[in-house]
Design a protein around this motif. Structure first.
Motif, PDB file in Angstrom:
ATOM      1  N   ALA A  20      88.835  70.045  83.108  1.00 58.23           N
ATOM      2  CA  ALA A  20      88.548  69.273  81.861  1.00 58.23           C
ATOM      3  C   ALA A  20      87.763  70.189  81.069  1.00 58.23           C
ATOM      4  N   ALA A  21      86.943  70.876  81.512  1.00 57.76           N
ATOM      5  CA  ALA A  21      86.070  71.792  80.605  1.00 57.76           C
ATOM      6  C   ALA A  21      86.887  73.028  79.993  1.00 57.76           C
ATOM      7  N   ASP A  22      87.638  73.448  81.207  1.00 56.87           N
ATOM      8  CA  ASP A  22      88.634  74.726  80.419  1.00 56.87           C
ATOM      9  C   ASP A  22      89.266  74.051  79.119  1.00 56.87           C
ATOM     10  N   LYS A  23      89.951  72.848  79.359  1.00 54.62           N
ATOM     11  CA  LYS A  23      90.883  72.370  78.518  1.00 54.62           C
ATOM     12  C   LYS A  23      89.904  71.742  77.256  1.00 54.62           C
ATOM     13  N   HIS A  24      89.148  70.951  77.269  1.00 54.65           N
ATOM     14  CA  HIS A  24      88.201  70.488  76.216  1.00 54.65           C
ATOM     15  C   HIS A  24      87.011  70.936  75.733  1.00 54.65           C
ATOM     16  N   GLY A  25      86.561  71.949  76.725  1.00 51.86           N
ATOM     17  CA  GLY A  25      85.451  72.474  76.174  1.00 51.86           C
ATOM     18  C   GLY A  25      84.197  72.013  77.117  1.00 51.86           C
ATOM     19  N   ASN A  26      83.275  73.082  77.665  1.00 50.05           N
ATOM     20  CA  ASN A  26      82.118  72.783  78.552  1.00 50.05           C
ATOM     21  C   ASN A  26      81.182  71.743  77.870  1.00 50.05           C
ATOM     22  N   THR A  27      80.896  71.554  76.663  1.00 51.39           N
ATOM     23  CA  THR A  27      79.942  70.836  76.183  1.00 51.39           C
ATOM     24  C   THR A  27      80.378  69.299  75.818  1.00 51.39           C
ATOM     25  N   MET A  28      81.540  69.415  75.388  1.00 48.02           N
ATOM     26  CA  MET A  28      82.322  68.147  75.171  1.00 48.02           C
ATOM     27  C   MET A  28      82.262  67.172  76.581  1.00 48.02           C
ATOM     28  N   ASN A  50      77.031  75.813  84.119  1.00 44.37           N
ATOM     29  CA  ASN A  50      77.719  76.916  83.330  1.00 44.37           C
ATOM     30  C   ASN A  50      77.352  76.910  81.928  1.00 44.37           C
ATOM     31  N   GLN A  51      77.064  75.864  81.375  1.00 47.16           N
ATOM     32  CA  GLN A  51      76.553  75.609  80.180  1.00 47.16           C
ATOM     33  C   GLN A  51      75.159  76.549  79.861  1.00 47.16           C
ATOM     34  N   LEU A  52      74.362  76.664  80.873  1.00 45.42           N
ATOM     35  CA  LEU A  52      73.363  77.491  80.875  1.00 45.42           C
ATOM     36  C   LEU A  52      73.707  78.793  80.882  1.00 45.42           C
ATOM     37  N   LEU A  53      74.527  79.363  81.694  1.00 43.21           N
ATOM     38  CA  LEU A  53      75.059  80.523  81.661  1.00 43.21           C
ATOM     39  C   LEU A  53      75.644  81.078  80.368  1.00 43.21           C
ATOM     40  N   LYS A  54      76.342  80.010  79.776  1.00 40.23           N
ATOM     41  CA  LYS A  54      77.148  80.453  78.530  1.00 40.23           C
ATOM     42  C   LYS A  54      76.080  80.369  77.178  1.00 40.23           C
ATOM     43  N   ALA A  55      75.248  79.639  77.354  1.00 41.81           N
ATOM     44  CA  ALA A  55      73.940  79.613  76.530  1.00 41.81           C
ATOM     45  C   ALA A  55      73.110  80.952  76.226  1.00 41.81           C
ATOM     46  N   THR A  56      73.173  81.655  77.518  1.00 42.55           N
ATOM     47  CA  THR A  56      72.190  82.667  77.519  1.00 42.55           C
ATOM     48  C   THR A  56      72.840  84.174  77.384  1.00 42.55           C
ATOM     49  N   PRO A  57      72.570  85.017  76.649  1.00 40.40           N
ATOM     50  CA  PRO A  57      73.127  86.393  76.656  1.00 40.40           C
ATOM     51  C   PRO A  57      72.822  87.073  77.805  1.00 40.40           C
ATOM     52  N   GLU A  58      73.644  88.173  78.155  1.00 43.60           N
ATOM     53  CA  GLU A  58      73.438  88.933  79.508  1.00 43.60           C
ATOM     54  C   GLU A  58      72.336  89.762  79.257  1.00 43.60           C
ATOM     55  N   VAL A  59      72.150  90.259  78.264  1.00 41.83           N
ATOM     56  CA  VAL A  59      70.886  91.296  78.071  1.00 41.83           C
ATOM     57  C   VAL A  59      69.729  90.062  78.075  1.00 41.83           C
ATOM     58  N   ASN A  60      68.508  90.497  79.040  1.00 45.86           N
ATOM     59  CA  ASN A  60      67.282  89.533  79.166  1.00 45.86           C
ATOM     60  C   ASN A  60      67.641  88.103  79.534  1.00 45.86           C
ATOM     61  N   ARG A  61      68.788  88.009  80.438  1.00 47.07           N
ATOM     62  CA  ARG A  61      69.071  86.566  80.826  1.00 47.07           C
ATOM     63  C   ARG A  61      67.860  86.254  81.691  1.00 47.07           C
ATOM     64  N   SER A  62      67.272  86.859  82.514  1.00 47.30           N
ATOM     65  CA  SER A  62      66.196  86.328  83.609  1.00 47.30           C
ATOM     66  C   SER A  62      65.069  85.724  82.667  1.00 47.30           C
ATOM     67  N   THR A  63      64.683  86.360  81.575  1.00 48.33           N
ATOM     68  CA  THR A  63      64.024  85.871  80.681  1.00 48.33           C
ATOM     69  C   THR A  63      64.362  84.467  79.768  1.00 48.33           C
TER      70      THR A  63
END
Length: 409
Positions: free
Chosen positions: A279-287, A332-345
Protein backbone atom coordinates in the motif's frame (compact mmCIF):
# COMPACT_ATOMS: atom_id res chain seq x y z
CA UNK A 1 12.30 -12.33 -2.51
CA UNK A 2 15.98 -13.16 -3.18
CA UNK A 3 18.28 -12.15 -0.33
CA UNK A 4 21.92 -11.16 -0.48
CA UNK A 5 24.36 -12.13 2.27
CA UNK A 6 23.83 -8.96 4.31
CA UNK A 7 20.04 -9.35 4.26
CA UNK A 8 20.21 -13.00 5.33
CA UNK A 9 22.49 -12.17 8.25
CA UNK A 10 20.23 -9.27 9.22
CA UNK A 11 17.25 -11.63 9.19
CA UNK A 12 19.02 -14.14 11.48
CA UNK A 13 20.10 -11.29 13.75
CA UNK A 14 16.51 -10.06 13.97
CA UNK A 15 15.20 -13.51 14.88
CA UNK A 16 17.78 -14.01 17.64
CA UNK A 17 17.12 -10.50 18.95
CA UNK A 18 13.38 -11.16 19.02
CA UNK A 19 13.73 -14.39 21.00
CA UNK A 20 16.15 -12.75 23.43
CA UNK A 21 13.96 -9.76 24.23
CA UNK A 22 10.52 -11.40 23.95
CA UNK A 23 11.27 -14.19 26.42
CA UNK A 24 10.68 -11.83 29.36
CA UNK A 25 10.27 -8.27 28.12
CA UNK A 26 6.52 -8.51 27.61
CA UNK A 27 6.05 -9.85 31.13
CA UNK A 28 8.02 -7.14 32.96
CA UNK A 29 4.77 -5.36 34.04
CA UNK A 30 3.42 -8.65 35.43
CA UNK A 31 6.77 -9.33 37.12
CA UNK A 32 6.84 -5.84 38.62
CA UNK A 33 3.23 -5.84 39.88
CA UNK A 34 2.70 -9.47 40.90
CA UNK A 35 6.17 -10.55 42.06
CA UNK A 36 7.72 -7.34 43.34
CA UNK A 37 4.52 -5.45 44.27
CA UNK A 38 5.33 -2.27 42.32
CA UNK A 39 3.11 0.80 42.72
CA UNK A 40 1.45 2.83 39.95
CA UNK A 41 4.16 5.45 40.38
CA UNK A 42 6.89 2.84 39.96
CA UNK A 43 5.12 1.41 36.91
CA UNK A 44 5.10 4.87 35.37
CA UNK A 45 8.82 5.28 36.10
CA UNK A 46 9.63 1.89 34.59
CA UNK A 47 8.07 3.17 31.37
CA UNK A 48 9.40 6.74 31.40
CA UNK A 49 12.84 6.79 33.07
CA UNK A 50 14.56 4.81 30.28
CA UNK A 51 13.78 7.70 27.93
CA UNK A 52 15.67 10.18 30.09
CA UNK A 53 18.68 7.87 30.27
CA UNK A 54 18.43 7.37 26.52
CA UNK A 55 18.41 11.15 26.05
CA UNK A 56 21.54 11.48 28.17
CA UNK A 57 23.21 8.72 26.13
CA UNK A 58 22.41 10.42 22.83
CA UNK A 59 24.16 13.64 23.82
CA UNK A 60 27.60 12.03 23.27
CA UNK A 61 26.15 9.18 21.18
CA UNK A 62 26.21 10.86 17.75
CA UNK A 63 29.73 12.14 18.42
CA UNK A 64 31.00 8.69 19.44
CA UNK A 65 29.31 7.05 16.47
CA UNK A 66 30.71 9.57 13.99
CA UNK A 67 34.19 9.07 15.47
CA UNK A 68 33.94 5.28 15.58
CA UNK A 69 36.21 3.54 13.08
CA UNK A 70 33.71 0.70 12.83
CA UNK A 71 29.94 1.26 13.08
CA UNK A 72 29.49 -2.50 13.26
CA UNK A 73 31.80 -2.95 16.26
CA UNK A 74 30.18 -0.01 18.02
CA UNK A 75 26.76 -1.63 17.51
CA UNK A 76 28.01 -5.02 18.72
CA UNK A 77 29.49 -3.66 21.95
CA UNK A 78 26.49 -1.54 22.89
CA UNK A 79 24.04 -4.35 22.09
CA UNK A 80 25.95 -6.83 24.25
CA UNK A 81 26.07 -4.35 27.15
CA UNK A 82 22.31 -3.81 26.91
CA UNK A 83 21.45 -7.51 26.93
CA UNK A 84 23.89 -8.24 29.78
CA UNK A 85 22.35 -5.57 31.99
CA UNK A 86 18.86 -6.86 31.22
CA UNK A 87 19.94 -10.33 32.36
CA UNK A 88 20.89 -8.87 35.77
CA UNK A 89 17.18 -8.49 36.55
CA UNK A 90 17.16 -12.18 37.51
CA UNK A 91 19.01 -11.29 40.75
CA UNK A 92 16.45 -8.71 41.93
CA UNK A 93 14.07 -11.23 43.62
CA UNK A 94 16.89 -12.11 46.04
CA UNK A 95 16.66 -8.58 47.43
CA UNK A 96 14.22 -7.30 50.08
CA UNK A 97 10.79 -6.53 48.62
CA UNK A 98 10.82 -3.12 50.31
CA UNK A 99 13.31 -1.78 47.76
CA UNK A 100 13.38 -4.48 45.05
CA UNK A 101 10.90 -2.58 42.81
CA UNK A 102 13.15 0.48 42.94
CA UNK A 103 16.14 -1.63 41.89
CA UNK A 104 14.07 -2.84 38.92
CA UNK A 105 13.22 0.77 38.05
CA UNK A 106 16.90 1.72 38.25
CA UNK A 107 18.20 -1.25 36.27
CA UNK A 108 15.67 -0.90 33.44
CA UNK A 109 16.50 2.80 33.24
CA UNK A 110 20.27 2.25 33.33
CA UNK A 111 20.37 -0.41 30.61
CA UNK A 112 18.80 2.09 28.25
CA UNK A 113 22.09 4.00 28.12
CA UNK A 114 23.82 1.36 25.99
CA UNK A 115 20.39 0.48 24.55
CA UNK A 116 19.94 3.95 23.05
CA UNK A 117 23.42 3.81 21.52
CA UNK A 118 22.70 0.33 20.17
CA UNK A 119 19.48 1.48 18.51
CA UNK A 120 21.07 4.58 17.00
CA UNK A 121 24.10 2.71 15.65
CA UNK A 122 22.01 -0.16 14.25
CA UNK A 123 19.68 2.23 12.42
CA UNK A 124 22.68 4.03 10.94
CA UNK A 125 24.47 0.80 10.00
CA UNK A 126 21.47 -0.91 8.40
CA UNK A 127 20.48 2.32 6.63
CA UNK A 128 23.88 2.30 4.93
CA UNK A 129 23.83 -1.42 4.10
CA UNK A 130 20.28 -1.77 2.69
CA UNK A 131 19.62 0.40 -0.40
CA UNK A 132 16.43 2.48 -0.41
CA UNK A 133 14.83 0.54 -3.27
CA UNK A 134 14.93 -2.69 -1.22
CA UNK A 135 14.01 -1.34 2.22
CA UNK A 136 10.24 -1.61 1.94
CA UNK A 137 10.19 -5.23 0.76
CA UNK A 138 13.09 -6.39 2.94
CA UNK A 139 12.02 -4.76 6.21
CA UNK A 140 8.43 -5.91 5.77
CA UNK A 141 9.65 -9.50 5.34
CA UNK A 142 12.11 -9.15 8.21
CA UNK A 143 9.40 -7.74 10.47
CA UNK A 144 7.10 -10.58 9.43
CA UNK A 145 9.61 -13.26 10.43
CA UNK A 146 10.46 -11.45 13.67
CA UNK A 147 6.78 -11.14 14.55
CA UNK A 148 6.24 -14.84 13.91
CA UNK A 149 9.16 -15.67 16.20
CA UNK A 150 7.82 -13.29 18.86
CA UNK A 151 4.40 -14.91 18.62
CA UNK A 152 5.78 -18.42 19.15
CA UNK A 153 8.07 -17.36 22.02
CA UNK A 154 5.32 -15.35 23.70
CA UNK A 155 2.85 -18.23 23.64
CA UNK A 156 5.40 -20.74 24.97
CA UNK A 157 6.62 -18.45 27.75
CA UNK A 158 3.05 -17.55 28.73
CA UNK A 159 2.11 -21.22 28.96
CA UNK A 160 5.30 -21.86 30.94
CA UNK A 161 4.65 -19.04 33.43
CA UNK A 162 1.05 -20.22 33.86
CA UNK A 163 2.36 -23.41 35.49
CA UNK A 164 3.63 -21.40 38.45
CA UNK A 165 2.09 -19.13 41.04
CA UNK A 166 1.93 -15.56 39.70
CA UNK A 167 3.97 -14.33 42.69
CA UNK A 168 6.78 -16.84 42.08
CA UNK A 169 10.00 -15.28 40.77
CA UNK A 170 11.75 -18.51 39.77
CA UNK A 171 10.20 -18.95 36.28
CA UNK A 172 11.11 -15.36 35.36
CA UNK A 173 14.70 -15.98 36.41
CA UNK A 174 14.91 -19.03 34.15
CA UNK A 175 13.56 -17.03 31.22
CA UNK A 176 16.04 -14.21 31.83
CA UNK A 177 18.93 -16.67 31.72
CA UNK A 178 17.61 -18.27 28.52
CA UNK A 179 17.11 -14.85 26.98
CA UNK A 180 20.75 -13.97 27.59
CA UNK A 181 21.90 -17.11 25.75
CA UNK A 182 19.93 -16.01 22.70
CA UNK A 183 21.41 -12.54 23.14
CA UNK A 184 24.83 -14.07 22.55
CA UNK A 185 23.52 -15.51 19.27
CA UNK A 186 22.13 -12.08 18.40
CA UNK A 187 25.52 -10.46 18.98
CA UNK A 188 27.22 -13.15 16.89
CA UNK A 189 25.06 -12.47 13.82
CA UNK A 190 25.34 -8.73 14.38
CA UNK A 191 29.12 -9.10 14.24
CA UNK A 192 28.82 -10.98 10.95
CA UNK A 193 27.31 -7.94 9.21
CA UNK A 194 29.50 -6.17 6.70
CA UNK A 195 30.87 -2.89 7.93
CA UNK A 196 30.45 0.38 6.09
CA UNK A 197 33.40 0.95 3.78
CA UNK A 198 36.04 3.20 5.25
CA UNK A 199 35.79 5.80 2.47
CA UNK A 200 32.01 6.05 3.03
CA UNK A 201 32.48 6.54 6.74
CA UNK A 202 34.97 9.33 6.10
CA UNK A 203 32.58 10.98 3.68
CA UNK A 204 29.83 11.03 6.27
CA UNK A 205 31.97 11.90 9.27
CA UNK A 206 33.71 14.98 7.87
CA UNK A 207 30.66 17.26 7.62
CA UNK A 208 28.75 15.62 10.46
CA UNK A 209 27.67 17.78 13.36
CA UNK A 210 29.13 16.53 16.60
CA UNK A 211 26.63 18.22 18.82
CA UNK A 212 22.91 18.71 18.78
CA UNK A 213 21.92 21.60 16.55
CA UNK A 214 18.82 23.23 15.18
CA UNK A 215 20.38 23.05 11.72
CA UNK A 216 18.95 19.57 11.06
CA UNK A 217 15.43 21.02 11.28
CA UNK A 218 16.09 23.23 8.25
CA UNK A 219 15.64 20.10 6.17
CA UNK A 220 11.87 20.45 5.60
CA UNK A 221 11.00 16.75 5.08
CA UNK A 222 12.72 15.93 8.38
CA UNK A 223 11.01 18.80 10.20
CA UNK A 224 7.60 17.73 8.91
CA UNK A 225 8.24 14.15 9.98
CA UNK A 226 9.40 15.25 13.44
CA UNK A 227 6.24 17.28 14.12
CA UNK A 228 3.99 14.36 13.19
CA UNK A 229 6.11 11.74 14.94
CA UNK A 230 6.23 13.72 18.18
CA UNK A 231 2.46 14.05 18.32
CA UNK A 232 2.04 10.37 17.50
CA UNK A 233 4.52 9.25 20.17
CA UNK A 234 2.84 11.39 22.82
CA UNK A 235 -0.42 9.56 22.18
CA UNK A 236 1.25 6.17 21.86
CA UNK A 237 3.42 6.33 24.98
CA UNK A 238 0.81 7.89 27.24
CA UNK A 239 -1.04 4.58 27.23
CA UNK A 240 1.85 2.19 27.86
CA UNK A 241 1.49 2.08 31.65
CA UNK A 242 -2.30 2.44 31.43
CA UNK A 243 -2.71 -0.72 29.36
CA UNK A 244 -0.58 -2.76 31.80
CA UNK A 245 -2.41 -1.47 34.87
CA UNK A 246 -5.81 -2.03 33.25
CA UNK A 247 -5.04 -5.58 32.10
CA UNK A 248 -3.50 -6.72 35.38
CA UNK A 249 -5.52 -4.88 38.04
CA UNK A 250 -8.92 -4.42 36.41
CA UNK A 251 -9.14 -7.30 33.96
CA UNK A 252 -7.14 -9.67 36.24
CA UNK A 253 -5.08 -11.01 33.32
CA UNK A 254 -2.57 -13.78 34.06
CA UNK A 255 0.66 -14.60 32.20
CA UNK A 256 -1.23 -16.95 29.88
CA UNK A 257 -3.73 -14.23 28.98
CA UNK A 258 -0.85 -11.84 28.41
CA UNK A 259 0.54 -14.35 25.94
CA UNK A 260 -2.86 -14.56 24.21
CA UNK A 261 -2.93 -10.75 23.92
CA UNK A 262 0.53 -10.72 22.39
CA UNK A 263 0.04 -13.74 20.12
CA UNK A 264 -3.17 -12.38 18.55
CA UNK A 265 -1.54 -8.98 18.17
CA UNK A 266 1.52 -10.49 16.50
CA UNK A 267 -0.59 -12.77 14.31
CA UNK A 268 -2.38 -9.72 12.94
CA UNK A 269 1.00 -8.07 12.30
CA UNK A 270 2.21 -11.08 10.31
CA UNK A 271 -0.96 -11.09 8.21
CA UNK A 272 -0.94 -7.37 7.49
CA UNK A 273 2.70 -6.27 7.19
CA UNK A 274 3.05 -7.19 3.49
CA UNK A 275 -0.17 -5.32 2.72
CA UNK A 276 1.17 -2.16 4.37
CA UNK A 277 4.38 -2.36 2.34
CA UNK A 278 2.46 -2.74 -0.95
CA UNK A 279 0.00 0.00 0.00
CA UNK A 280 2.88 2.37 0.79
CA UNK A 281 4.48 1.65 -2.60
CA UNK A 282 1.17 2.34 -4.33
CA UNK A 283 -0.25 5.30 -2.40
CA UNK A 284 2.84 6.78 -0.74
CA UNK A 285 4.39 6.10 2.66
CA UNK A 286 3.03 9.21 4.38
CA UNK A 287 -0.55 8.76 3.15
CA UNK A 288 -0.70 5.15 4.33
CA UNK A 289 0.95 6.10 7.63
CA UNK A 290 -2.10 8.30 8.29
CA UNK A 291 -4.35 5.25 8.02
CA UNK A 292 -2.16 3.20 10.37
CA UNK A 293 -1.93 6.00 12.95
CA UNK A 294 -5.69 6.60 12.84
CA UNK A 295 -6.26 2.89 13.41
CA UNK A 296 -3.99 3.02 16.45
CA UNK A 297 -6.23 5.74 17.85
CA UNK A 298 -9.06 3.24 18.34
CA UNK A 299 -7.07 1.01 20.73
CA UNK A 300 -7.41 2.89 24.07
CA UNK A 301 -11.13 3.69 23.82
CA UNK A 302 -12.08 0.21 22.57
CA UNK A 303 -10.11 -1.34 25.44
CA UNK A 304 -12.35 0.45 27.95
CA UNK A 305 -15.53 -1.17 26.63
CA UNK A 306 -15.03 -4.39 28.58
CA UNK A 307 -12.78 -6.25 31.02
CA UNK A 308 -13.75 -9.56 29.42
CA UNK A 309 -10.48 -11.33 28.64
CA UNK A 310 -11.83 -12.96 25.46
CA UNK A 311 -12.89 -9.55 24.20
CA UNK A 312 -9.48 -8.04 25.00
CA UNK A 313 -7.79 -10.92 23.17
CA UNK A 314 -9.92 -10.31 20.07
CA UNK A 315 -9.27 -6.58 20.34
CA UNK A 316 -5.53 -7.20 20.18
CA UNK A 317 -6.08 -8.87 16.82
CA UNK A 318 -7.58 -5.59 15.57
CA UNK A 319 -4.85 -3.46 17.13
CA UNK A 320 -2.10 -5.62 15.65
CA UNK A 321 -3.27 -4.79 12.12
CA UNK A 322 -2.24 -1.17 12.69
CA UNK A 323 0.82 -1.82 14.88
CA UNK A 324 2.57 -3.54 11.96
CA UNK A 325 1.80 -0.57 9.74
CA UNK A 326 3.07 2.09 12.13
CA UNK A 327 6.24 0.13 12.98
CA UNK A 328 7.15 -0.39 9.33
CA UNK A 329 6.04 2.96 7.94
CA UNK A 330 7.46 5.16 10.71
CA UNK A 331 10.92 3.63 10.25
CA UNK A 332 10.73 3.89 6.46
CA UNK A 333 9.51 7.46 6.73
CA UNK A 334 12.37 8.32 9.09
CA UNK A 335 14.97 6.99 6.64
CA UNK A 336 13.18 8.73 3.76
CA UNK A 337 13.12 12.06 5.60
CA UNK A 338 16.84 12.00 6.48
CA UNK A 339 19.63 12.65 3.95
CA UNK A 340 22.34 10.00 3.60
CA UNK A 341 25.06 12.47 4.56
CA UNK A 342 25.05 13.02 8.34
CA UNK A 343 22.21 10.53 8.81
CA UNK A 344 23.49 9.57 12.27
CA UNK A 345 23.17 13.20 13.39
CA UNK A 346 19.57 13.40 12.17
CA UNK A 347 18.75 10.08 13.85
CA UNK A 348 20.37 11.23 17.09
CA UNK A 349 18.26 14.40 17.14
CA UNK A 350 15.15 12.33 16.45
CA UNK A 351 15.96 9.90 19.26
CA UNK A 352 16.80 12.83 21.56
CA UNK A 353 13.35 14.33 21.05
CA UNK A 354 11.64 10.96 21.47
CA UNK A 355 13.52 10.49 24.74
CA UNK A 356 11.95 13.66 26.12
CA UNK A 357 8.51 12.52 24.96
CA UNK A 358 9.16 9.03 26.35
CA UNK A 359 9.71 10.48 29.83
CA UNK A 360 6.86 12.97 29.87
CA UNK A 361 4.10 10.99 28.12
CA UNK A 362 3.87 7.92 30.44
CA UNK A 363 3.99 10.17 33.51
CA UNK A 364 1.24 12.30 32.01
CA UNK A 365 -0.82 9.17 31.39
CA UNK A 366 -0.45 8.07 35.02
CA UNK A 367 -1.32 11.61 36.14
CA UNK A 368 -4.52 11.55 34.07
CA UNK A 369 -5.33 8.17 35.62
CA UNK A 370 -4.99 9.54 39.15
CA UNK A 371 -6.96 12.72 38.40
CA UNK A 372 -9.76 11.57 36.09
CA UNK A 373 -9.86 7.78 36.18
CA UNK A 374 -9.05 5.12 33.62
CA UNK A 375 -11.81 5.85 31.11
CA UNK A 376 -11.03 9.56 30.72
CA UNK A 377 -7.29 8.90 30.52
CA UNK A 378 -7.80 6.35 27.73
CA UNK A 379 -10.25 8.63 25.87
CA UNK A 380 -7.78 11.53 25.88
CA UNK A 381 -5.09 9.18 24.57
CA UNK A 382 -7.33 8.14 21.67
CA UNK A 383 -7.99 11.77 20.74
CA UNK A 384 -4.27 12.62 20.67
CA UNK A 385 -3.53 9.57 18.50
CA UNK A 386 -6.25 10.59 16.06
CA UNK A 387 -4.84 14.11 15.82
CA UNK A 388 -1.43 12.58 15.08
CA UNK A 389 -2.92 10.54 12.26
CA UNK A 390 -4.50 13.67 10.78
CA UNK A 391 -1.14 15.44 10.93
CA UNK A 392 0.42 12.75 8.71
CA UNK A 393 -2.46 13.24 6.26
CA UNK A 394 -1.93 17.02 6.15
CA UNK A 395 1.78 16.53 5.47
CA UNK A 396 1.00 14.07 2.67
CA UNK A 397 -1.42 16.52 1.02
CA UNK A 398 1.00 19.43 1.38
CA UNK A 399 3.95 17.64 -0.22
CA UNK A 400 1.73 16.21 -2.95
CA UNK A 401 0.58 19.72 -3.89
CA UNK A 402 4.19 20.94 -3.98
CA UNK A 403 5.16 18.10 -6.28
CA UNK A 404 2.23 18.89 -8.60
CA UNK A 405 3.18 22.58 -8.66
CA UNK A 406 6.80 21.70 -9.49
CA UNK A 407 5.66 19.46 -12.36
CA UNK A 408 3.49 22.25 -13.82
CA UNK A 409 6.39 24.67 -13.68
Amino acid sequence: MNYNKTEKISLYHGLASTVSTTAVNGYIPLFALSVLGASNQQMGLITSLPSIIGMIALIPGAYWLNRAKSKKNFTVLTTFATRFMFMLILFIPFLKLSFAPWILVFLIAALNFPGALSGLSWQTLIGDLIPENRRGAFFSTRNQWMTAAAMAVTFMTGFYLQQYNKTDAYPYQILLAAGFLFALVEVYYLYRHNDVKKENVTKVAEPAKRKFSMEVFRHKPFLAFIVCAVLFNIGAQMAWSLFSIYHIREAQATALWFSFFSVTNQLAQIISVKWWAKAADKHGNTMVLFVAAAGMATAPILTMLSTNLYYLTALNLWIGLFVSGTNLLLFNQLLKATPEVNRSTYLANYQFILSIIGFIAPQFGVYLLSQFGMFSAMAITSIIRLLAGCSFLLVAIKFERKQQAAEIV
